[in-house]
Design an enzyme around this catalytic site. Sequence first.
Site, mmCIF file in Angstrom:
data_model
loop_
_atom_site.group_PDB
_atom_site.id
_atom_site.type_symbol
_atom_site.label_atom_id
_atom_site.label_comp_id
_atom_site.label_asym_id
_atom_site.label_seq_id
_atom_site.Cartn_x
_atom_site.Cartn_y
_atom_site.Cartn_z
ATOM 1 N N SER A 54 0.747 -1.125 0.173
ATOM 2 C CA SER A 54 0.331 0.117 0.020
ATOM 3 C C SER A 54 0.707 0.526 -0.388
ATOM 4 C CB SER A 54 -0.987 -0.368 1.253
ATOM 5 O OG SER A 54 -0.252 -0.286 2.422
ATOM 6 N N HIS A 94 1.447 4.149 6.440
ATOM 7 C CA HIS A 94 0.633 4.872 5.989
ATOM 8 C C HIS A 94 1.040 6.497 6.077
ATOM 9 C CE1 HIS A 94 -2.624 2.342 4.170
ATOM 10 N NE2 HIS A 94 -1.430 2.223 4.036
ATOM 11 N N ASP A 120 -7.861 6.150 4.244
ATOM 12 C CA ASP A 120 -8.035 5.482 5.642
ATOM 13 C C ASP A 120 -9.406 5.261 6.539
ATOM 14 O OD1 ASP A 120 -5.288 4.222 4.545
ATOM 15 O OD2 ASP A 120 -4.486 4.797 6.404
#
Length: 177
Positions: A54, A94, A120
Site C-alpha cells: 500500500s 501510511h 484510510d
Amino acid sequence: MDRIFDDVKRMDKRQFFYQVLSFGMIVSSALMIWKGLMVVTGSESPIVVVLSGSMEPAFKRGDLLFLTNYQDEDIRVGEIVVFKIDGRDIPIVHRVLKVHEKEDGTIKFLTKGDNNSVDDRGLYAPGQLWLDRKDVVGRARGFLPYVGIVTIVMNDYPKFKYAVLSCLGFYVLIHRE
C-alpha cells in the site's frame, strides 16, 4: 547426525548448564537491546516491517522501517506514520493526508497509503473518522530495503519458522565454543 548427538552425550552436566546459560544470555541481551531502543526512540515498536504494497513506490513489501515517536514533535502532512487501530494487532504504515488542529490544541489527522485510491477511514475503528496522537506507534525515520522479507517468510510459513528456530537453539546448546 550421529556425531552431533555424540557431542551432546559427551557433555557433562556443567557444560550443558553453561550452554543453557549462554543461550539465556543471548535471549536476554536481545530483549535488553529492544527495550533500550524503545526508550531511545520513544516508540513501543522502534523497528517494523512493511507487510503490504500500500505504500509503494515509497516502501515495498519487506522493507524494514526505523521509527521514532517523540511526543513534542508535531505531526505534519506528508509524514509517514505507523499507527494501530483498536481491535487490530498489526500496525499500519501510511502517509498523513490531512491534519486537523482544534482550538484547544488537540490534533487529529487522516492517513492514506500512497498506492491506495481512497483515504484510510475504511480501515479505522467503526465510527472513527480521524486518528489521534495516541494511535501513533511511530514515524518513519529510515529504512532498509527488503531486509524484513525474512519476517514475512517466517509468518507465512510457520513450520519453516519453528524449524529454523529449533535448529538455532539446538546449535547454541551443543556448540562448545
